[in-house]
Design a protein around this motif. Structure first.
Motif, short mmCIF file in Angstrom:
data_model
loop_
_atom_site.label_atom_id
_atom_site.label_comp_id
_atom_site.label_asym_id
_atom_site.label_seq_id
_atom_site.Cartn_x
_atom_site.Cartn_y
_atom_site.Cartn_z
N ASN A 158 0.81 -1.22 0.00
CA ASN A 158 0.00 0.00 0.00
C ASN A 158 0.85 1.27 0.00
OD1 ASN A 158 -2.44 1.38 -0.05
ND2 ASN A 158 -2.55 1.52 2.17
N PRO A 159 1.64 1.49 -1.06
CA PRO A 159 2.48 2.69 -1.12
C PRO A 159 1.63 3.96 -1.16
CG PRO A 159 2.53 1.49 -3.20
CD PRO A 159 1.75 0.66 -2.24
N MET A 160 2.24 5.06 -0.75
CA MET A 160 1.52 6.32 -0.60
C MET A 160 1.30 7.08 -1.92
SD MET A 160 0.87 6.65 2.64
CE MET A 160 0.74 8.35 3.09
N GLN A 161 2.25 7.03 -2.85
CA GLN A 161 2.16 7.84 -4.07
C GLN A 161 2.06 6.94 -5.30
OE1 GLN A 161 5.73 10.18 -3.75
NE2 GLN A 161 4.57 11.91 -2.93
N TYR A 162 1.12 7.31 -6.18
CA TYR A 162 0.89 6.55 -7.41
C TYR A 162 0.99 7.46 -8.62
CZ TYR A 162 -1.13 2.87 -4.51
OH TYR A 162 -1.33 1.90 -3.58
N GLN A 163 1.29 6.85 -9.75
CA GLN A 163 1.25 7.55 -11.03
C GLN A 163 0.63 6.60 -12.02
OE1 GLN A 163 5.03 8.95 -12.48
NE2 GLN A 163 4.34 8.89 -14.59
N LYS A 164 -0.46 7.00 -12.66
CA LYS A 164 -1.13 6.15 -13.63
C LYS A 164 -0.91 6.70 -15.03
CE LYS A 164 -5.43 3.74 -14.45
NZ LYS A 164 -5.16 2.36 -14.17
N THR A 165 -0.40 5.84 -15.91
CA THR A 165 -0.17 6.20 -17.30
C THR A 165 -0.88 5.16 -18.15
OG1 THR A 165 2.00 7.06 -16.70
CG2 THR A 165 1.56 6.73 -19.04
N THR A 223 -0.07 1.34 -13.73
CA THR A 223 0.00 2.11 -12.48
C THR A 223 1.36 1.85 -11.85
OG1 THR A 223 -2.38 1.88 -12.15
CG2 THR A 223 -1.07 2.51 -10.23
N ASN A 224 2.03 2.91 -11.48
CA ASN A 224 3.32 2.82 -10.82
C ASN A 224 3.25 3.51 -9.46
OD1 ASN A 224 5.08 1.55 -12.88
ND2 ASN A 224 4.53 3.35 -14.06
N ALA A 225 4.01 2.99 -8.52
CA ALA A 225 4.11 3.60 -7.19
C ALA A 225 5.46 4.28 -7.07
CB ALA A 225 3.96 2.54 -6.12
N LYS A 226 5.47 5.46 -6.47
CA LYS A 226 6.72 6.18 -6.26
C LYS A 226 7.24 5.83 -4.87
CE LYS A 226 8.82 10.73 -6.58
NZ LYS A 226 8.58 12.17 -6.77
N ILE A 227 8.41 5.19 -4.85
CA ILE A 227 9.04 4.78 -3.61
C ILE A 227 10.50 5.22 -3.66
CG2 ILE A 227 9.62 2.82 -2.11
CD1 ILE A 227 7.32 1.31 -3.63
N ASN A 228 10.90 6.06 -2.73
CA ASN A 228 12.27 6.60 -2.69
C ASN A 228 12.67 7.22 -4.01
OD1 ASN A 228 12.59 5.70 -0.01
ND2 ASN A 228 13.25 3.68 -0.71
N ASN A 229 11.77 8.04 -4.56
CA ASN A 229 11.99 8.77 -5.82
C ASN A 229 12.18 7.87 -7.04
OD1 ASN A 229 11.69 11.37 -4.73
ND2 ASN A 229 13.79 11.29 -3.95
N GLN A 230 11.76 6.63 -6.95
CA GLN A 230 11.78 5.70 -8.08
C GLN A 230 10.34 5.21 -8.31
OE1 GLN A 230 14.39 4.53 -9.97
NE2 GLN A 230 15.90 5.79 -8.91
N PHE A 231 10.01 4.91 -9.55
CA PHE A 231 8.69 4.38 -9.86
C PHE A 231 8.78 2.88 -10.10
CE2 PHE A 231 7.99 8.84 -10.74
CZ PHE A 231 6.73 9.04 -10.17
N TYR A 232 7.87 2.14 -9.48
CA TYR A 232 7.81 0.68 -9.58
C TYR A 232 6.39 0.28 -9.96
CZ TYR A 232 12.14 0.95 -6.91
OH TYR A 232 13.41 1.23 -6.49
N PRO A 233 6.25 -0.80 -10.75
CA PRO A 233 4.90 -1.24 -11.13
C PRO A 233 4.13 -1.73 -9.91
CG PRO A 233 6.55 -2.80 -11.91
CD PRO A 233 7.29 -1.63 -11.34
N VAL A 234 2.83 -1.45 -9.92
CA VAL A 234 1.96 -1.87 -8.82
C VAL A 234 1.31 -3.19 -9.19
CG1 VAL A 234 -0.17 -1.30 -7.59
CG2 VAL A 234 1.50 0.48 -8.07
N GLN A 235 1.30 -4.11 -8.24
CA GLN A 235 0.61 -5.39 -8.42
C GLN A 235 -0.61 -5.38 -7.51
OE1 GLN A 235 1.20 -8.24 -10.44
NE2 GLN A 235 -0.85 -8.59 -9.63
N ASP A 236 -1.79 -5.35 -8.09
CA ASP A 236 -3.02 -5.40 -7.30
C ASP A 236 -3.28 -6.83 -6.86
OD1 ASP A 236 -3.59 -2.68 -7.55
OD2 ASP A 236 -4.68 -2.97 -9.42
N ILE A 237 -3.82 -6.97 -5.67
CA ILE A 237 -4.18 -8.28 -5.14
C ILE A 237 -5.64 -8.22 -4.73
CG2 ILE A 237 -3.73 -10.00 -3.35
CD1 ILE A 237 -0.87 -8.88 -3.22
#
Length: 91
Positions: free
Chosen positions: A33-40, A44-58
């Motif tokens: 449950n990361p705090m920041q998201y970016q959807k393109t 959907t990517n999550a911003k973690i430590n100034n890096q974007f990572y793909p989000v895996q929904d469960i």
């Protein structure tokens, strides 16, 4: 138990589960449950430590069950969970 109490207890247990999962996955460099998201588009990517990572929904499927047998048995049970509420009386 009233419905509002059931909903409250269920949401509290979900929040506690998320918090415990957040702590447990740190050793794997994962985030729950990361705090920041970016959807393109569809991604959907999550911003973690100034890096974007793909989000895996469960998704979870939860079923509420109730049964009546001989004697008195009433309540609510959560399938695939740990919450059981109600009464049980057999003679």
């Amino acid at each position: 138990m009233e419905l509002k109490d059931f909903v409250k207890e269920t949401l509290l247990q979900i929040a506690q589960g998320v918090r415990e999962a957040q702590d447990a996955v740190k050793e794997y460099d994962a985030t729950v449950n990361p705090m920041q998201y970016q959807k393109t588009g569809d991604i959907t990517n999550a911003k973690i430590n100034n890096q974007f990572y793909p989000v895996q929904d469960i998704d979870f499927e939860v079923a509420l069950t109730s049964s009546n047998e001989e004697g008195v048995k009433a309540g609510i049970g959560v399938l695939l969970g740990s919450l059981n509420l109600g009464t049980n009386k057999t003679e």
